[in-house]
Design a protein around this motif. Structure first.
Motif, short mmCIF file in Angstrom:
data_model
loop_
_atom_site.label_atom_id
_atom_site.label_comp_id
_atom_site.label_asym_id
_atom_site.label_seq_id
_atom_site.Cartn_x
_atom_site.Cartn_y
_atom_site.Cartn_z
N ARG A 175 36.46 -76.95 -97.35
CA ARG A 175 37.87 -77.26 -97.57
C ARG A 175 38.44 -77.91 -96.32
O ARG A 175 38.45 -77.28 -95.26
N MET A 222 31.58 -68.27 -105.78
CA MET A 222 32.96 -68.23 -106.25
C MET A 222 33.35 -69.55 -106.91
O MET A 222 33.36 -70.60 -106.27
N ALA A 227 36.38 -71.13 -107.93
CA ALA A 227 37.83 -70.92 -107.80
C ALA A 227 38.58 -72.00 -108.58
O ALA A 227 38.90 -71.82 -109.76
N SER A 240 44.34 -70.96 -103.37
CA SER A 240 43.17 -71.15 -104.24
C SER A 240 42.08 -70.12 -104.03
O SER A 240 40.89 -70.43 -104.17
N TYR A 241 42.48 -68.90 -103.66
CA TYR A 241 41.52 -67.79 -103.67
C TYR A 241 41.66 -67.06 -105.00
O TYR A 241 42.75 -66.97 -105.57
N GLY A 254 37.86 -61.97 -101.81
CA GLY A 254 38.14 -62.52 -100.47
C GLY A 254 37.26 -63.73 -100.24
O GLY A 254 36.94 -64.45 -101.19
N ASP A 255 36.86 -63.95 -98.99
CA ASP A 255 36.05 -65.13 -98.66
C ASP A 255 34.56 -64.75 -98.63
O ASP A 255 34.11 -64.03 -97.72
N ALA A 256 33.83 -65.22 -99.61
CA ALA A 256 32.42 -64.82 -99.75
C ALA A 256 31.59 -65.25 -98.54
O ALA A 256 30.74 -64.49 -98.07
N GLY A 257 31.85 -66.46 -98.02
CA GLY A 257 31.09 -66.95 -96.86
C GLY A 257 31.33 -66.08 -95.64
O GLY A 257 30.40 -65.69 -94.93
#
Ligand code: URA
Length: 217
Positions: A106, A137, A139, A199-200, A206-209
């Motif tokens: 992103r 994810m 999204a 855009s979560y 949360g943030d998978a990475g």
């Protein structure tokens, strides 16, 4: 487009989804990665039921056994970096597969909006291959769509299985629309209702990475 949503059924898969969502378990990154990998293995097993098979003779110490085996035509493709543990799980079962990687990130503008940028592709020829493209994810659906289209520069697969552990309803609708004429099957672990302003996916995880590999600058 055929769509399979795993948590519509009661299976042990749902335990793994619950664990990757759970803030008290997310503190253990090894468990987070291992759960993504275990889910990759289950996706691989389910996808294997849809492949073409060929009767093959196997020589044992005592005779000949006839086994029905899948054609060795699979390419496992993932979106970096969050897709890596899921990729490993798929590869544990499709252990003879070739591999492809696409980087998507992103790029934020000053007003907080972002575009998805694809910068790196590593892939064999995909002509007539059976491709499994995974991203944990789904999204907005943008990364999956762009990664899919970027991979088409490496050839025309016979079929593509798109795999996401958690998808938003919006992302699902987006991919259904943008890839409606493509030879695609969609595999989703759990379908969530919403996307937030960034855009979560909500409730998501949360943030998978970051949960798998740590925070980044
Ligand atoms: N990527 C993530 O890691 N989480 C989301 O909720 C959406 C995109």
């Amino acid at each position: 487009m055929q769509i399979n949503i795993f948590n519509e059924q009661n299976t042990i898969f749902n335990r793994f989804v619950a664990e990757i969502r759970d803030v008290s378990i997310q503190t253990d990154p090894m468990r987070f990665r291992r759960n993504l990998e275990r889910m990759g293995e289950i996706f691989a097993y389910e996808i294997s039921k849809t492949l073409p098979y060929k009767k093959t003779e196997v020589k044992t110490p005592l005779g000949i056994a006839e086994e029905s085996l899948p054609e060795n035509n699979v390419v496992v493709a993932s979106i970096l970096r969050a897709g890596l543990p899921l990729h490993q799980g798929l590869l544990n079962y499709f252990d003879r597969a070739d591999n492809a990687f696409v980087s998507a990130y992103r790029k934020y503008t000053e007003d907080g909006d972002f575009d998805i940028h694809i910068e790196y592709i590593s892939s064999p020829s995909l002509d007539n291959r059976m491709v499994i493209l995974s991203d944990p994810m789904l999204a907005s659906g943008n990364s999956m769509d762009l990664a899919y289209k970027a991979l088409l520069h490496r050839g025309r697969p016979s079929h593509v299985h798109l795999v996401a552990i958690i998808a938003s309803k919006e992302g699902l609708e987006y991919v259904k629309e943008t890839l409606k004429d493509e030879p695609v099957t969609l595999w989703i672990g759990a379908l969530d209702d919403e996307l937030n302003a960034k855009s979560y996916i909500v409730p998501g995880l949360g943030d998978a990475g970051d949960l798998a590999f740590g925070t980044k600058l």
